[in-house]
Structure formats: structure tokens, C-alpha cells
Design a protein around this motif. Structure first.
Motif, PDB file in Angstrom:
ATOM      1  N   PRO A   1       6.198   2.546   0.891  1.00 31.40           N
ATOM      2  CA  PRO A   1       5.112   3.520   1.023  1.00 31.40           C
ATOM      3  C   PRO A   1       5.522   4.846   0.410  1.00 31.40           C
ATOM      4  N   HIS A   2       4.582   5.499  -0.275  1.00 31.47           N
ATOM      5  CA  HIS A   2       4.911   6.767  -0.911  1.00 31.47           C
ATOM      6  C   HIS A   2       4.615   7.965  -0.035  1.00 31.47           C
ATOM      7  N   PHE A   3       3.538   7.874   0.730  1.00 37.97           N
ATOM      8  CA  PHE A   3       3.205   9.021   1.566  1.00 37.97           C
ATOM      9  C   PHE A   3       2.622   8.493   2.874  1.00 37.97           C
ATOM     10  N   VAL A   4       3.311   8.783   3.970  1.00 41.19           N
ATOM     11  CA  VAL A   4       2.905   8.260   5.281  1.00 41.19           C
ATOM     12  C   VAL A   4       2.518   9.415   6.192  1.00 41.19           C
ATOM     13  N   ILE A   5       1.303   9.330   6.717  1.00 46.29           N
ATOM     14  CA  ILE A   5       0.781  10.355   7.626  1.00 46.29           C
ATOM     15  C   ILE A   5       0.691   9.726   9.017  1.00 46.29           C
ATOM     16  N   ALA A   6       1.126  10.446  10.032  1.00 45.84           N
ATOM     17  CA  ALA A   6       0.992   9.924  11.400  1.00 45.84           C
ATOM     18  C   ALA A   6       0.214  10.913  12.253  1.00 45.84           C
ATOM     19  N   ASP A   7      -0.658  10.352  13.083  1.00 43.86           N
ATOM     20  CA  ASP A   7      -1.421  11.137  14.053  1.00 43.86           C
ATOM     21  C   ASP A   7      -0.891  10.710  15.429  1.00 43.86           C
ATOM     22  N   THR A   8      -0.967  11.612  16.414  1.00 44.40           N
ATOM     23  CA  THR A   8      -0.482  11.232  17.734  1.00 44.40           C
ATOM     24  C   THR A   8      -1.250  11.983  18.813  1.00 44.40           C
ATOM     25  N   MET A   9      -0.879  11.766  20.080  1.00 46.36           N
ATOM     26  CA  MET A   9      -1.546  12.487  21.174  1.00 46.36           C
ATOM     27  C   MET A   9      -0.550  12.749  22.309  1.00 46.36           C
ATOM     28  N   ASP A  10      -0.962  13.606  23.255  1.00 44.77           N
ATOM     29  CA  ASP A  10      -0.055  14.002  24.337  1.00 44.77           C
ATOM     30  C   ASP A  10       0.489  12.821  25.150  1.00 44.77           C
ATOM     31  N   LEU A  11      -0.344  11.774  25.323  1.00 47.66           N
ATOM     32  CA  LEU A  11       0.094  10.603  26.096  1.00 47.66           C
ATOM     33  C   LEU A  11       1.449  10.079  25.608  1.00 47.66           C
ATOM     34  N   TRP A  12       1.610   9.994  24.274  1.00 43.08           N
ATOM     35  CA  TRP A  12       2.845   9.410  23.722  1.00 43.08           C
ATOM     36  C   TRP A  12       4.020  10.372  23.857  1.00 43.08           C
ATOM     37  N   ILE A  13       3.740  11.680  23.860  1.00 41.24           N
ATOM     38  CA  ILE A  13       4.832  12.652  24.080  1.00 41.24           C
ATOM     39  C   ILE A  13       5.330  12.469  25.517  1.00 41.24           C
ATOM     40  N   ASN A  14       4.407  12.145  26.420  1.00 40.97           N
ATOM     41  CA  ASN A  14       4.769  12.003  27.831  1.00 40.97           C
ATOM     42  C   ASN A  14       5.420  10.671  28.169  1.00 40.97           C
TER      43      ASN A  14
ATOM     44  N   PHE B   1      -8.908  11.609   1.195  1.00 42.75           N
ATOM     45  CA  PHE B   1      -8.954  12.513   0.047  1.00 42.75           C
ATOM     46  C   PHE B   1      -7.638  12.437  -0.729  1.00 42.75           C
ATOM     47  N   LEU B   2      -6.506  12.454  -0.013  1.00 39.94           N
ATOM     48  CA  LEU B   2      -5.196  12.381  -0.701  1.00 39.94           C
ATOM     49  C   LEU B   2      -5.078  11.084  -1.504  1.00 39.94           C
ATOM     50  N   ALA B   3      -5.574   9.991  -0.901  1.00 42.12           N
ATOM     51  CA  ALA B   3      -5.487   8.697  -1.604  1.00 42.12           C
ATOM     52  C   ALA B   3      -6.336   8.706  -2.873  1.00 42.12           C
ATOM     53  N   SER B   4      -7.361   9.532  -2.902  1.00 44.66           N
ATOM     54  CA  SER B   4      -8.270   9.541  -4.060  1.00 44.66           C
ATOM     55  C   SER B   4      -7.768  10.432  -5.205  1.00 44.66           C
ATOM     56  N   ARG B   5      -6.725  11.220  -4.955  1.00 46.51           N
ATOM     57  CA  ARG B   5      -6.231  12.159  -5.982  1.00 46.51           C
ATOM     58  C   ARG B   5      -5.277  11.497  -6.946  1.00 46.51           C
TER      59      ARG B   5
ATOM     60  N   THR C   1       0.851  -1.193   0.000  1.00 44.48           N
ATOM     61  CA  THR C   1       0.000   0.000   0.000  1.00 44.48           C
ATOM     62  C   THR C   1       0.887   1.244   0.000  1.00 44.48           C
ATOM     63  N   ARG C   2       0.487   2.228  -0.838  1.00 45.19           N
ATOM     64  CA  ARG C   2       1.354   3.406  -0.979  1.00 45.19           C
ATOM     65  C   ARG C   2       0.970   4.548  -0.050  1.00 45.19           C
ATOM     66  N   MET C   3      -0.326   4.670   0.201  1.00 43.55           N
ATOM     67  CA  MET C   3      -0.792   5.778   1.046  1.00 43.55           C
ATOM     68  C   MET C   3      -1.153   5.193   2.410  1.00 43.55           C
ATOM     69  N   VAL C   4      -0.597   5.784   3.468  1.00 46.68           N
ATOM     70  CA  VAL C   4      -0.721   5.173   4.791  1.00 46.68           C
ATOM     71  C   VAL C   4      -1.080   6.212   5.840  1.00 46.68           C
ATOM     72  N   LEU C   5      -2.053   5.873   6.695  1.00 48.00           N
ATOM     73  CA  LEU C   5      -2.357   6.706   7.853  1.00 48.00           C
ATOM     74  C   LEU C   5      -2.099   5.883   9.113  1.00 48.00           C
ATOM     75  N   LEU C   6      -1.070   6.285   9.855  1.00 50.27           N
ATOM     76  CA  LEU C   6      -0.788   5.651  11.141  1.00 50.27           C
ATOM     77  C   LEU C   6      -1.571   6.445  12.174  1.00 50.27           C
ATOM     78  N   GLY C   7      -2.793   5.957  12.469  1.00 47.21           N
ATOM     79  CA  GLY C   7      -3.679   6.672  13.382  1.00 47.21           C
ATOM     80  C   GLY C   7      -3.145   6.642  14.798  1.00 47.21           C
ATOM     81  N   ASN C   8      -3.815   7.397  15.660  1.00 46.69           N
ATOM     82  CA  ASN C   8      -3.333   7.523  17.033  1.00 46.69           C
ATOM     83  C   ASN C   8      -3.330   6.176  17.764  1.00 46.69           C
ATOM     84  N   ILE C   9      -2.128   5.753  18.141  1.00 49.46           N
ATOM     85  CA  ILE C   9      -1.876   4.486  18.834  1.00 49.46           C
ATOM     86  C   ILE C   9      -0.422   4.576  19.298  1.00 49.46           C
ATOM     87  N   ALA C  10       0.049   3.624  20.098  1.00 48.64           N
ATOM     88  CA  ALA C  10       1.432   3.692  20.593  1.00 48.64           C
ATOM     89  C   ALA C  10       2.423   3.804  19.428  1.00 48.64           C
ATOM     90  N   PRO C  11       3.392   4.740  19.517  1.00 48.65           N
ATOM     91  CA  PRO C  11       4.337   4.913  18.396  1.00 48.65           C
ATOM     92  C   PRO C  11       5.152   3.663  18.075  1.00 48.65           C
TER      93      PRO C  11
END
Ligand code: AMP
Length: 312
Positions: free
Chosen positions: A138-151, A243-247, A115-125
Motif C-alpha cells: 500500500p502506498h498511502f494508508v489512512i486510519a479513522d478511529t474512535m474513543d472506544l478503541w482508545i479505551n 479525493f486523494l485516490a482520484s489525484r 490496492t495502493r490507496m487505503v482507508l481503514l474506517g472506524n472498526i476494531a484496530p
């Protein structure tokens, strides 16, 4: 182009000042997958227990979410419970039960690895890095995160950030991660850590997007009825990534520059904001069950008018 989404799949209990609901379909991957499914097919990576309701699985299938990467194992599904105050920006986590999440090791099916387009949703890094390790190119990888993992997992998070093309986080997390009070400096600093692109969410006040020599401020939709803000961030990330995956992005842009034209990223941020604005109008994903492509394009136009003004 299909989009791979990793994240949590949960049964949530949500309390607002007006109402309380239990056993709702939730989790970062659930919200992101349903949001993305308005634009592209999704390959879901996650884990649930045997108590996970069949109707939720049917709902994913109806939304064109491929479940080959979903592990269904003996035990109970991850559970999260949260309470919102009168100011719906204020939330307290009441309880978290990791359950099957505790021993989760995501293994990608063969059909997911390219898979080329990837979303690593909020979960342990560590899990986000583990999935990234299994992808062939992978061609384009997006990651989401939260304060818990920064801490609690900052080193692992920094290792992840250095490997991704786009990072999504909220304003307080961006400040905490970089030690900068200015969001403009924080956005620049995060880009220096690796991602070519950074989206900083400002809750009900919109979102900032940073790219190379580019900046965009997305307005907030003036919502009157917020019933449940849970999952707004995940829907934003899912809508944006879907949306990015659909372009039809050119091979050259993706493979050589590892970049997506900034005008497409701008549109993606607005589409993510549109889906998130619908999602908070009801509990769980109930509103997304009735949203149509026409609703989405009408609200997209409202976003356009919100940020347009005449020259003097
Ligand atoms: P958001 O409102 O965007 O912060 O996302 C809320 C969703 O995140 C809920 O549906 C929860 O089930 C899920 N969630 C809460 N805590 C965690 C966690 N530590 N890891 C992954 N997902 C979580």
C-alpha cells in the motif's frame, strides 16, 4: 486509482429531538464508501447478515462500490442505535448488537491485495491491522478511529498508528490519546507516533490538518439544517480518501517519500468537509443520493471564501 475501504456496515436506528427512524443504512464503511464514490471507485471490505436489504446492495453497486470483499453470512447484520440531544453534538448510544460482526475476520480477495490507496474506517484496530497485513504494497494508508478503541484496545491501536500514513480522529480523542490539552501539541505528538499526517476534527467547528512543517485549519460550513449528524466523520474520511485516490500523485512522492503534497491534502480535507456537510442534511445517506458534482464544487467555493480575507 481505486480506494479500498474497511469498516462497519450497519442497520441504524436514529432518534433526534424531532424524529426517529429505524433500519437505516449506516456503518462507517457504508458512509465512507458512498462519500468516496463521488471521486473514485471503491473496493468495500465488510460483513452483513442475510437480513441486509437487497436495495442497499443495489445502492452500493450504483455508486461504483465493488462488493467482492463483502461477506454475506447467515445471521443478522450489525445494529446500532443512537439518540441526539437538542445540542446535536451530544449523542448517546442506546444499543449495539454486534451480530455477524462478532466473528468477523476480513479476508481480502486477490484483486484487492494490490490496492495502493487505503482507508481503514472506524472498526476494531485488530481488524484494521489484519487488513493491513494482507496488502502487498500500500502506498498511502489512512486510519479513522474512535474513543472506544482508545479505551479498550489502546495497545493494538498504537500498533496500528505506527503503521499508517494518516490518522483521523476528533479533538477529544486526540486529547485522550496524547494526554495533551493543546490540539497543536496533540497533533505533533501523534505525528511522532508514526503518521506523517494527522487530521483532527472539531465537530461543527472545522478541522485541523498537520503535516511535516505544515499546518492547515479548515473552516466549518455554516449549516442551518442538521437533520442527522450520524456518519459525518465517516463521510469526511471517505470524501478525503476518495479525493486523494482520484489525484494523479507522482510515483516519486508516493513510493520514495510516502507523502502527498500538502496542497493536495488541504484540498482533500475541504472535499471531505463538503461531503460531510451535505450528509448531515438528511437521515442516513438520503442527501448524498441527490448531490451532484456541481453541488460539490459550489460548496467547495463557499469553503474557499469562508477562509479568505484581505491583507491590511
Ligand atoms: P459517526 O457518526 O461518524 O460516529 O458514525 C456513526 C456510524 O458508526 C453508525 O452508522 C454506526 O452504525 C457506526 N458504529 C457505531 N458504533 C460502532 C463501532 N463500535 N464500530 C464500528 N462502527 C460503529
Amino acid at each position: 486509482m481505486p480506494l479500498l475501504i474497511l469498516g462497519s456496515i450497519a442497520l441504524d436506528t436514529v432518534k433526534t429531538p424531532l424524529e426517529e427512524r429505524a433500519d437505516l443504512l449506516g456503518g462507517s464503511a457504508s458512509y465512507a464508501s458512498v462519500a468516496a464514490s463521488f471521486f473514485s471507485p471503491v473496493k468495500l471490505v465488510g460483513i452483513v447478515g442475510e437480513d441486509f436489504p437487497q436495495e442497499n446492495l443495489e445502492f452500493f453497486k450504483q455508486r461504483n462500490v465493488d462488493l467482492e470483499g463483502l461477506q454475506i453470512v447467515p445471521g443478522k447484520t450489525f445494529r446500532w442505535s443512537g439518540e441526539y440531544m437538542w445540542d446535536m453534538n451530544q449523542r448517546e448510544t442506546r444499543s449495539v448488537e454486534l451480530n455477524v460482526f462478532e466473528n468477523f475476520s476480513p479476508e481480502l480477495p486477490e484483486s484487492y491485495r494490490s490496492t495502493r490507496m487505503v482507508l481503514l474506517g472506524n472498526i476494531a484496530p485488530a481488524l484494521q491491522n489484519h487488513v493491513l497485513d494482507q496488502l502487498t504494497r500500500p502506498h498511502f494508508v489512512i486510519a479513522d478511529t474512535m474513543d472506544l478503541w482508545i479505551n479498550i484496545a489502546k495497545e493494538e491501536l498504537l500498533r496500528l498508528i505506527a503503521r499508517v500514513d494518516m490518522l483521523i480522529l476528533n479533538d477529544s480523542e486526540a486529547r485522550e490519546l496524547t494526554g495533551q490539552t493543546s490540539l497543536i501539541k496533540a497533533g505533533r505528538r501523534i505525528r511522532e507516533m508514526g503518521p506523517s499526517c494527522v487530521a483532527i476534527k472539531k465537530g461543527e467547528h472545522g478541522c485541523l490538518l498537520f503535516g511535516e512543517n505544515h499546518f492547515f485549519s479548515c473552516p466549518a460550513y455554516p449549516l442551518e439544517d442538521i437533520h442527522d449528524p450520524t456518519g459525518a466523520g465517516d463521510c469526511f474520511a471517505g470524501g478525503l480518501a476518495g479525493f486523494l485516490a482520484s489525484r494523479p500523485i507522482s510515483e516519486a512522492d508516493l513510493t520514495e517519500k510516502k507523502q502527498i503534497p500538502f496542497e493536495i491534502l488541504r484540498q482533500a480535507v475541504v472535499e471531505g468537509s463538503v461531503i460531510a456537510s451535505f450528509n448531515v442534511e438528511s437521515f442516513s445517506m438520503d442527501r448524498l443520493k441527490t448531490v451532484t458534482p456541481v453541488d460539490i464544487s459550489e460548496r467547495y467555493e463557499i469553503f474557499r471564501t469562508l477562509s479568505r480575507f484581505e491583507s491590511i
